[in-house]
Design a protein around this motif. Structure first.
Motif, PDB file in Angstrom:
ATOM      1  N   GLU A 210       0.910  -1.221  -0.036  1.00 15.87           N
ATOM      2  CA  GLU A 210      -0.012  -0.167   0.256  1.00 15.87           C
ATOM      3  C   GLU A 210       0.781   1.231  -0.147  1.00 15.87           C
ATOM      4  N   GLU A 211       2.250   0.973  -0.150  1.00 18.41           N
ATOM      5  CA  GLU A 211       3.094   2.207   0.004  1.00 18.41           C
ATOM      6  C   GLU A 211       2.707   3.207   1.153  1.00 18.41           C
ATOM      7  N   SER A 212       2.662   2.408   2.274  1.00 16.05           N
ATOM      8  CA  SER A 212       2.408   3.209   3.519  1.00 16.05           C
ATOM      9  C   SER A 212       3.544   3.429   4.314  1.00 16.05           C
ATOM     10  N   ASN A 213       4.654   2.796   4.215  1.00 12.81           N
ATOM     11  CA  ASN A 213       5.897   2.737   4.961  1.00 12.81           C
ATOM     12  C   ASN A 213       5.754   1.770   6.097  1.00 12.81           C
ATOM     13  N   ARG A 214       4.744   0.815   5.935  1.00 20.27           N
ATOM     14  CA  ARG A 214       4.687  -0.396   6.937  1.00 20.27           C
ATOM     15  C   ARG A 214       4.522  -1.526   6.087  1.00 20.27           C
ATOM     16  N   ILE A 215       5.028  -2.523   6.875  1.00 17.20           N
ATOM     17  CA  ILE A 215       4.858  -3.805   6.260  1.00 17.20           C
ATOM     18  C   ILE A 215       4.091  -4.841   7.397  1.00 17.20           C
TER      19      ILE A 215
END
Length: 134
Positions: A32-37
């Motif tokens: 989601e390109e949220s800087n979270r995985i």
């Protein structure tokens, strides 16, 4: 920063550097390109793809996927399946993630198959038998 802390083993040095999961892997899993995985996505695919005894890998998947009650519920299996799907996509094994409706249909079918005694849970023997078939 959290990614670095989770995926770096400061006790292992290879060729003058700490052993870590490269940042490009983080980017691959940041769908989601949220800087979270979701670490679960990475762990599930790593367990599946790593060298090892299949029985031990299945037991490890059961351990990380089970509920506090010690069994895998349909919800837990859903997390595992969704983690595999996202992990496979992030690793470049697949080119898309199935729709939520299709994923739920898959989860329902897999759980129905794995819950051999129809008690609404999969214990380790049921989970192992089911996983070894797939």
């Amino acid at each position: 920063r959290v990614f670095w802390e989770v995926f770096t083993d400061y006790g292992v040095i290879r060729q003058g550097a700490f052993l870590c999961l490269p940042i490009e892997h983080f980017d691959a899993y940041d769908i989601e390109e949220s800087n979270r995985i979701m670490a679960f996505d990475v762990f599930s695919i790593l367990i599946l793809l790593c060298d090892g005894v299949i029985k031990e890998k299945v037991e490890l998947l059961f351990e990380i996927g089970k509920a506090k009650s010690g069994v895998v519920t349909k919800y837990d299996l859903g997390r595992l399946v969704y983690g595999f799907l996202r992990g496979a996509y992030g690793a470049g094994i697949t080119t898309s993630i199935p729709s939520p409706a299709r994923t739920q249909k898959l989860i329902n079918a897999l759980f129905f198959e794995g819950d051999t005694n129809s008690d609404g849970n999969m214990d380790l023997p049921e989970f192992s038998y089911w996983a070894m078939k797939h």
